[in-house]
Scaffold this motif. Structure first.
Motif, PDB file in Angstrom:
ATOM      1  N   VAL A 126       5.212  -5.082   9.511  1.00  0.00           N
ATOM      2  CA  VAL A 126       4.261  -4.521   8.556  1.00  0.00           C
ATOM      3  C   VAL A 126       2.898  -5.182   8.748  1.00  0.00           C
ATOM      4  CG1 VAL A 126       3.682  -4.255   6.113  1.00  0.00           C
ATOM      5  CG2 VAL A 126       6.060  -3.995   6.880  1.00  0.00           C
ATOM      6  N   THR A 171       6.204  -6.471   2.337  1.00  0.00           N
ATOM      7  CA  THR A 171       5.092  -7.424   2.408  1.00  0.00           C
ATOM      8  C   THR A 171       4.577  -7.496   3.833  1.00  0.00           C
ATOM      9  OG1 THR A 171       6.637  -9.256   2.780  1.00  0.00           O
ATOM     10  CG2 THR A 171       5.985  -8.806   0.503  1.00  0.00           C
ATOM     11  N   ARG A 172       3.326  -7.883   3.982  1.00  0.00           N
ATOM     12  CA  ARG A 172       2.746  -8.043   5.312  1.00  0.00           C
ATOM     13  C   ARG A 172       3.535  -9.061   6.117  1.00  0.00           C
ATOM     14  NH1 ARG A 172      -3.804  -8.266   4.157  1.00  0.00           N
ATOM     15  NH2 ARG A 172      -3.989  -6.150   3.289  1.00  0.00           N
ATOM     16  N   ARG A 175       2.272   4.997  10.549  1.00  0.00           N
ATOM     17  CA  ARG A 175       2.003   5.052   9.110  1.00  0.00           C
ATOM     18  C   ARG A 175       3.168   5.758   8.415  1.00  0.00           C
ATOM     19  NH1 ARG A 175      -3.728   7.874   9.240  1.00  0.00           N
ATOM     20  NH2 ARG A 175      -3.209   8.225   7.024  1.00  0.00           N
ATOM     21  N   GLU A 227       1.195   3.719   1.018  1.00  0.00           N
ATOM     22  CA  GLU A 227       1.385   3.851   2.465  1.00  0.00           C
ATOM     23  C   GLU A 227       1.503   2.474   3.107  1.00  0.00           C
ATOM     24  OE1 GLU A 227      -0.867   7.072   4.460  1.00  0.00           O
ATOM     25  OE2 GLU A 227      -1.475   5.525   5.883  1.00  0.00           O
ATOM     26  N   VAL A 228       2.375   2.405   4.113  1.00  0.00           N
ATOM     27  CA  VAL A 228       2.589   1.174   4.865  1.00  0.00           C
ATOM     28  C   VAL A 228       2.237   1.436   6.330  1.00  0.00           C
ATOM     29  CG1 VAL A 228       4.311  -0.520   5.623  1.00  0.00           C
ATOM     30  CG2 VAL A 228       4.422   0.414   3.305  1.00  0.00           C
ATOM     31  N   THR A 229       1.562   0.474   6.952  1.00  0.00           N
ATOM     32  CA  THR A 229       1.237   0.557   8.375  1.00  0.00           C
ATOM     33  C   THR A 229       2.125  -0.421   9.128  1.00  0.00           C
ATOM     34  OG1 THR A 229      -1.054   1.110   7.850  1.00  0.00           O
ATOM     35  CG2 THR A 229      -0.591   0.408  10.095  1.00  0.00           C
ATOM     36  N   VAL A 230       2.826   0.085  10.147  1.00  0.00           N
ATOM     37  CA  VAL A 230       3.810  -0.709  10.878  1.00  0.00           C
ATOM     38  C   VAL A 230       3.420  -0.774  12.355  1.00  0.00           C
ATOM     39  CG1 VAL A 230       6.240  -0.928  11.530  1.00  0.00           C
ATOM     40  CG2 VAL A 230       5.636  -0.018   9.277  1.00  0.00           C
ATOM     41  N   ALA A 282       5.175   4.360   1.372  1.00  0.00           N
ATOM     42  CA  ALA A 282       5.778   3.149   0.815  1.00  0.00           C
ATOM     43  C   ALA A 282       6.754   3.519  -0.280  1.00  0.00           C
ATOM     44  CB  ALA A 282       4.681   2.240   0.269  1.00  0.00           C
ATOM     45  N   ASP A 330      -0.060  -3.674   7.170  1.00  0.00           N
ATOM     46  CA  ASP A 330      -0.859  -3.472   5.971  1.00  0.00           C
ATOM     47  C   ASP A 330      -0.042  -2.694   4.949  1.00  0.00           C
ATOM     48  OD1 ASP A 330      -3.106  -3.665   4.363  1.00  0.00           O
ATOM     49  OD2 ASP A 330      -3.939  -1.775   5.075  1.00  0.00           O
ATOM     50  N   VAL A 331      -0.288  -2.958   3.673  1.00  0.00           N
ATOM     51  CA  VAL A 331       0.388  -2.271   2.588  1.00  0.00           C
ATOM     52  C   VAL A 331      -0.666  -1.744   1.620  1.00  0.00           C
ATOM     53  CG1 VAL A 331       2.072  -2.436   0.724  1.00  0.00           C
ATOM     54  CG2 VAL A 331       2.377  -3.812   2.799  1.00  0.00           C
TER      55      VAL A 331
END
Length: 374
Positions: free
Chosen positions: A252, A280-281, A272, A259-262, A275, A254-255
């Motif tokens: 991860v 957590t990052r 993307r 939306e979560v960026t992986v 969420a 960014d949260v």
């Protein structure tokens, strides 16, 4: 005497049920609540505990611990004949020396029901299973599918509170099995009896069930409607067992609010995904995408579908036309593979092998990915 009925009066209720065979834990603290008139399926691989659960409901094996209620009454210490539950097995278990009518009417005869009433019930059952006029035949004169319908009628004629079905279609060929799936569902709706069904066939479970309990290693890992389990699997095991899936492992980055960026190793851009659970990052996660949600993009720079924000590159390794769709396997830049179910037509249908070796870009929408808990 205190009333032993539960407060909710479910058709079947298991509370903290465990079953040990020596040192082997077959069921581990299983709790289920099956509604009146529901078609409820226990689904999972061999050895997951689904048949043990069915046998505990039927009274064929005792619990090690926990409570079993049928229609609100505590029954875990009752023998099978005191539970008003009947079972349909995979092997039919018909009496070969009896006619179809005699097989169906066996239960009422044992209960000393008057003969004219037995005949009325048998005729009604023959109509229900679409075998009118077959009453005088012997089981050996019937097909496998017809024998299974007779076994179903023999169980239903006793008007049980709950009908247990232990992989009843497993011995039939594919075409007959699919035909009987529809007939079985229609019969259940007509009689309104609660069906508890055991199968390892995920497609069968999806077709038949109001709700499904997916089991693994003696536990219920997810329970819900076929739609909810397919689109929102609880973990990787469920996602793998129900349908086919693509899995992307990453970290991860960014949260945001929704939306979560992986970051996935080997991919040029992060994935993307919505969420749907707290992360957590820096956390390692798995993103699941169903094959039918991924599409081939001939030219990403001019892609018309701007909602396909997730894009990865690869080379087509396999392609096969399967009727409703073409199944494509793409080797991705990070050395993993992705499976795509692309609607047929044109080159995809007429010459799928011509696609082999082509460099392609795959795309899917943010809302088509799922963050999984492993």
């Amino acid at each position: 005497m205190a009333d032993d009925r539960g407060s909710d009066f479910y058709a079947v209720e298991l509370v903290g049920v465990s079953k040990h065979f020596g040192n082997v834990v077959a069921l581990d603290n299983v709790s289920l609540q099956i509604k009146q008139g529901e078609f409820y399926t226990l689904l999972g691989p061999s050895g997951c505990g689904k048949t043990t659960t069915l046998n505990i409901i039927g009274g064929f094996i005792p619990v090690t611990s926990g409570t079993v209620r049928i229609n609100g009454r505590v029954v875990q210490d009752d023998p099978p004949y005191r539970r008003n539950v009947n079972t349909v097995f995979q092997n039919y278990a018909l009496f070969p020396h009896m006619t179809v009518a005699q097989n169906i009417g066996f239960g009422p005869r044992m209960k000393k029901v008057p003969q004219d009433e037995i005949e009325r019930r048998v005729e009604r059952m023959l109509q229900l299973i679409s075998l009118p006029g077959f009453g005088d035949r012997k089981p050996a004169q019937l097909s496998g599918g017809q024998q299974q319908r007779v076994a179903l009628a023999r169980a239903l004629i006793n008007e049980p509170d709950v009908l247990l079905l232990d992989e009843p279609l497993g011995a039939l060929d594919l075409k007959i099995r699919k035909q009987l799936q529809g007939e079985l569902r229609n019969i259940q709706r007509k009689v309104g009896i609660t069906f508890v069904y055991v199968t390892h066939d995920q497609e069968e479970a999806m077709v038949l069930s109001d709700r499904i309990a997916v089991m693994d290693r003696g536990k219920v890992v997810q329970e819900g409607t076929p739609t909810s389990i397919y689109h929102h699997p609880a973990n990787r095991f469920v996602a793998n067992f129900i349908g086919e899936s693509n899995f992307f492992n990453g970290k991860v980055m960014d949260v945001a609010a929704d939306e979560v960026t992986v970051e996935v190793p080997g991919f040029r851009q992060p994935i993307r995904v919505l969420a749907k659970r707290p992360v957590t990052r820096g956390e390692m996660v798995t993103v699941m995408v169903r094959p039918e949600c991924m599409v081939l993009i001939p030219d990403p720079s001019t892609a018309e579908r701007r909602d396909l924000v997730n894009m990865v590159e690869g080379v087509i390794a396999k392609a096969a036309f399967l009727g409703m769709y073409t199944q494509i396997v793409v080797e991705l830049t990070n050395g993993t593979t992705a499976l795509i179910h692309q609607p047929g037509g044109g080159e995809l249908e007429s010459a799928p092998q011509s696609l082999l070796g082509q460099s392609v870009t795959l795309g899917w929408r943010v809302q088509d990915g799922r963050l999984l808990v492993d």
